[in-house]
Design a protein around this motif. Structure first.
Motif, PDB file in Angstrom:
ATOM      1  N   GLU A 153       0.855  -1.179   0.000  1.00 21.37           N
ATOM      2  CA  GLU A 153       0.000   0.000   0.000  1.00 21.37           C
ATOM      3  C   GLU A 153       0.895   1.233   0.000  1.00 21.37           C
ATOM      4  O   GLU A 153       1.893   1.272   0.717  1.00 21.37           O
ATOM      5  CB  GLU A 153      -0.903   0.029   1.244  1.00 21.37           C
ATOM      6  N   TYR A 154       0.539   2.225  -0.813  1.00 17.42           N
ATOM      7  CA  TYR A 154       1.394   3.413  -0.896  1.00 17.42           C
ATOM      8  C   TYR A 154       0.540   4.673  -0.916  1.00 17.42           C
ATOM      9  O   TYR A 154      -0.624   4.673  -1.320  1.00 17.42           O
ATOM     10  CB  TYR A 154       2.293   3.361  -2.135  1.00 17.42           C
ATOM     11  N   ASN A 155       1.143   5.763  -0.455  1.00 16.19           N
ATOM     12  CA  ASN A 155       0.595   7.106  -0.612  1.00 16.19           C
ATOM     13  C   ASN A 155       1.761   8.040  -0.886  1.00 16.19           C
ATOM     14  O   ASN A 155       2.871   7.591  -1.197  1.00 16.19           O
ATOM     15  CB  ASN A 155      -0.211   7.531   0.628  1.00 16.19           C
ATOM     16  N   PHE A 156       1.521   9.345  -0.778  1.00 15.56           N
ATOM     17  CA  PHE A 156       2.585  10.307  -1.079  1.00 15.56           C
ATOM     18  C   PHE A 156       3.766  10.152  -0.125  1.00 15.56           C
ATOM     19  O   PHE A 156       4.916  10.381  -0.506  1.00 15.56           O
ATOM     20  CB  PHE A 156       2.035  11.728  -0.997  1.00 15.56           C
ATOM     21  N   PHE A 157       3.504   9.739   1.092  1.00 19.10           N
ATOM     22  CA  PHE A 157       4.544   9.727   2.117  1.00 19.10           C
ATOM     23  C   PHE A 157       5.307   8.406   2.154  1.00 19.10           C
ATOM     24  O   PHE A 157       6.533   8.401   2.114  1.00 19.10           O
ATOM     25  CB  PHE A 157       3.933  10.014   3.485  1.00 19.10           C
ATOM     26  N   GLN A 158       4.609   7.277   2.243  1.00 17.85           N
ATOM     27  CA  GLN A 158       5.294   6.027   2.499  1.00 17.85           C
ATOM     28  C   GLN A 158       4.625   4.869   1.771  1.00 17.85           C
ATOM     29  O   GLN A 158       3.457   4.936   1.394  1.00 17.85           O
ATOM     30  CB  GLN A 158       5.348   5.745   4.000  1.00 17.85           C
ATOM     31  N   THR A 159       5.418   3.812   1.584  1.00 19.39           N
ATOM     32  CA  THR A 159       4.954   2.546   1.015  1.00 19.39           C
ATOM     33  C   THR A 159       5.074   1.488   2.102  1.00 19.39           C
ATOM     34  O   THR A 159       6.153   1.288   2.665  1.00 19.39           O
ATOM     35  CB  THR A 159       5.792   2.150  -0.202  1.00 19.39           C
ATOM     36  N   THR A 160       3.966   0.815   2.390  1.00 23.92           N
ATOM     37  CA  THR A 160       3.928  -0.176   3.466  1.00 23.92           C
ATOM     38  C   THR A 160       3.703  -1.556   2.883  1.00 23.92           C
ATOM     39  O   THR A 160       2.808  -1.747   2.051  1.00 23.92           O
ATOM     40  CB  THR A 160       2.809   0.149   4.460  1.00 23.92           C
ATOM     41  N   LEU A 161       4.523  -2.518   3.277  1.00 29.11           N
ATOM     42  CA  LEU A 161       4.338  -3.904   2.851  1.00 29.11           C
ATOM     43  C   LEU A 161       3.969  -4.757   4.054  1.00 29.11           C
ATOM     44  O   LEU A 161       4.505  -4.585   5.148  1.00 29.11           O
ATOM     45  CB  LEU A 161       5.586  -4.446   2.151  1.00 29.11           C
ATOM     46  N   LYS A 162       3.013  -5.669   3.830  1.00 32.00           N
ATOM     47  CA  LYS A 162       2.549  -6.580   4.857  1.00 32.00           C
ATOM     48  C   LYS A 162       2.613  -8.008   4.326  1.00 32.00           C
ATOM     49  O   LYS A 162       2.413  -8.234   3.128  1.00 32.00           O
ATOM     50  CB  LYS A 162       1.110  -6.236   5.271  1.00 32.00           C
ATOM     51  N   PHE A 163       2.843  -8.951   5.215  1.00 28.70           N
ATOM     52  CA  PHE A 163       2.873 -10.354   4.814  1.00 28.70           C
ATOM     53  C   PHE A 163       2.459 -11.208   6.005  1.00 28.70           C
ATOM     54  O   PHE A 163       2.502 -10.760   7.169  1.00 28.70           O
ATOM     55  CB  PHE A 163       4.263 -10.765   4.306  1.00 28.70           C
ATOM     56  N   ALA A 164       2.055 -12.440   5.709  1.00 26.30           N
ATOM     57  CA  ALA A 164       1.606 -13.357   6.753  1.00 26.30           C
ATOM     58  C   ALA A 164       2.800 -14.110   7.333  1.00 26.30           C
ATOM     59  O   ALA A 164       3.765 -14.398   6.621  1.00 26.30           O
ATOM     60  CB  ALA A 164       0.586 -14.340   6.180  1.00 26.30           C
TER      61      ALA A 164
END
Length: 569
Positions: A153-164
């Motif tokens: 997931e990304y926006n102007f500020f940061q990109t976040t990655l999630k995993f199980a």
């Protein structure tokens, strides 16, 4: 049936191309044959699923991860033709884990797309043994029972990655180890997760480049050899990591789960992002950058170039430049955090507020002649840039600076350090500020047209001031060929401007005299010197009254000529 088997035999005997990729499949047949560890290029047309088959699976293989990648169009991978949320996945980078049964030697998957246009893909099946950990084997958050995917997931500020979370491996036909029973070292809690980051070539958003470099991020040895390890997580940590968003810069992420007891590892399905949209009408990945941003930073760069070479000579122009930066930055942060105004409107208001700040600083110098106050502003702006450069290094990603209080106190100390050190040689400080700050505006202007990592030196500090969640983000940026060229231009402009101003100002007064004192002395000289022609000029108030009287006469009726009154006899 015999013809179909013959066709499969011919396809299976085809020689793979260089780089470990097989030739593109014939989608008209509706059947794609794969080999373990071999990439294959193919196109998907329409929603009718195509069958992907892997044959002759070795008996020492316990589970398979089949993954498929496309640039920005979604594709679907499923265990069956009927799409079930717990047995299928849709996206740009998706994969499925197939737990093999005893004596199983063949696997089948179904691939499709809902996009109207043909979608170019690359896919690969990877095999693992019973000692290898299973990526996503303890999934409790996402739809799949075993989910090896990384969700971005990304926006102007940061990109976040999630995993199980992963689980320990096990033999065919055996029961999987429990996920949440105890925290001993004989369960999944001993597993560790290495998060890797891989940058695509700068300013290259082509599909071919992505699919080619994706091959370096699928298997464990290639990931460890090609990518940069950012952080290692344990089972006690949250399976989520944030990075600063790099708009227009392709980045591939992957996670390698390791079992330190058995010394084995497995890779999740890699995921990529450009932190922008290919389908956006304005400010897309293809045409990155708003027109308002380009105009704003181009005008600032023109003023910055003048300051770089002539700032110390034109002292009031430099003060306007410093005041513009000083107040403009704080005003932009304030209105962004407190108001929902659109970006273009914020940029216009920032330009107006910055101009007011520049005028106020020039007026303060003209009226009061506060040299130390003006040089304090100059030194703080130069210190701001020096502090931003310091935190753009790996030092800024230390765990201690995740705390906002520690970060801003350290940042401010570095910024204040600059004017304090140069307080005894203010002219040198001023010339250094002119050369460094003026030339950096050229870097910002270039960054509004093409992607360059040097613009993130100050942009990440601005993001930290605007977004409270940005403190968790890693601020790694690529340093590629364009950045070396722009860095050389920045250094050349700064050195040239500083050298030119030092040579030109040699033997001259350090700073110009106080303007208000000069004006008062000139006025007194004119009043007392009767030989000066300006001595006979009326005061300003009388001259204004005279001008108003002349304007009033223009609107009065003209008096008629001749005698109109009767003669007195």
């Amino acid at each position: 049936m015999g013809l179909r088997l013959l066709l499969l035999a011919v396809l299976a005997s085809g020689r793979p191309v260089a780089g470990g990729a097989e030739p593109a499949g014939n989608s008209s047949q509706g059947l794609l044959e794969f080999s373990v560890g071999k990439f294959r290029y193919f196109k998907l047309n329409g929603p009718i699923p195509e069958e992907a088959i892997l044959r002759h699976i070795s008996s020492n293989v316990t589970f398979l991860i089949f993954q498929i990648h496309s640039q920005y169009q979604n594709t679907t991978i499923s265990f069956s033709q009927a799409l079930v949320p717990s047995a299928s996945g849709t996206g740009n980078d998706r994969g499925l884990v197939s737990i093999l049964r005893p004596e199983q030697s063949m696997c089948t998957w179904y691939l499709g797309t809902v996009d109207a246009e043909p979608v170019q893909n690359v896919a690969i099946p990877l095999s693992y043994s019973e000692t290898d950990p299973i990526p996503g084997g303890c999934n409790l958050e996402f739809d799949l029972d075993i989910d090896p995917n990384i969700y971005l997931e990304y926006n102007f500020f940061q990109t976040t990655l999630k995993f199980a979370p992963a689980n320990l491996g096990y033999a065919r036909g055996a029961d999987p180890p429990p996920c949440d029973v105890g925290t001993g070292q004989n369960l999944r809690w001993r597993l560790q997760y290495d998060v890797y980051q891989y940058f695509l070539p700068e300013n290259d958003v082509s599909e071919a480049a992505l699919l080619q470099h994706m091959q370096r991020m699928a298997q464990v040895p290639q990931v460890q050899a090609s990518a940069t390890k950012v952080v290692t997580l344990t089972a006690d940590d949250m399976t989520s990591v944030s990075f600063s968003s790099l708009r227009g810069q392709g980045v591939i992420y992957n996670v390698i789960v390791r079992d330190p007891v058995l010394n084995t590892s497995a890779a999740y399905v890699p995921a990529h992002t450009y932190a922008c949209s290919f389908q956006a009408v304005e400010d897309s990945c293809v045409s990155l950058g708003r027109e308002s941003t380009k105009v704003f930073f181009t005008l600032v760069a023109l003023l910055g170039l003048f300051i770089c070479f002539f700032g110390h000579r034109f002292w009031k122009t430099e003060l306007f430049f410093i005041g513009f930066i000083f107040l403009g930055f704080f005003f932009y942060v304030l209105i962004t955090r407190l108001t929902p105004i659109k970006y273009d409107d914020r940029l216009i208001l920032t330009a107006v507020a910055g101009s007011v700040g520049g005028i106020v600083l020039v007026a303060a110098w003209w009226r009061f002649g506060l040299l130390l106050l003006c040089m304090l502003c100059v030194g703080l702006v130069l210190g701001f840039l020096l502090s931003s450069v310091t935190f753009s290094t790996p030092l800024g990603n230390l765990q201690v600076f995740r705390d906002d209080g520690v970060f801003w106190v350290t940042f401010s100390c570095i910024a204040v350090f600059v004017p304090v050190v140069f307080m005894g040689c203010l002219r040198i400080l001023n010339i250094l500020a002119c050369g460094v700050l003026g030339s950096y505006t050229v870097v910002l202007a270039v960054g509004s047209y093409v992607s360059t990592s040097l613009s993130y030196v100050t942009l990440n500090v601005l993001r930290r001031a605007l977004d409270t969640d940005f403190r968790r983000a890693f601020t790694y940026v690529p340093f590629q060929n364009n950045d070396f060229i722009i860095l050389a231009v920045w250094g050349m402009l700064a050195v040239s401007g500083i050298t030119l101003q030092i040579r030109r100002e040699r033997g001259r007064p350090f700073f110009p005299p106080h303007p208000y004192k000069l004006w008062k002395q000139e006025r007194e000289r004119r009043v007392t010197n009767i030989l000066d022609p300006s001595h006979h000029i009326p005061p300003l108030r009388e001259r204004l009254y005279g001008q108003l009287a002349q304007i009033r006469e223009l609107f009065q009726n003209e008096q008629p000529a001749g005698e109109r009154t009767p003669l007195l006899l």
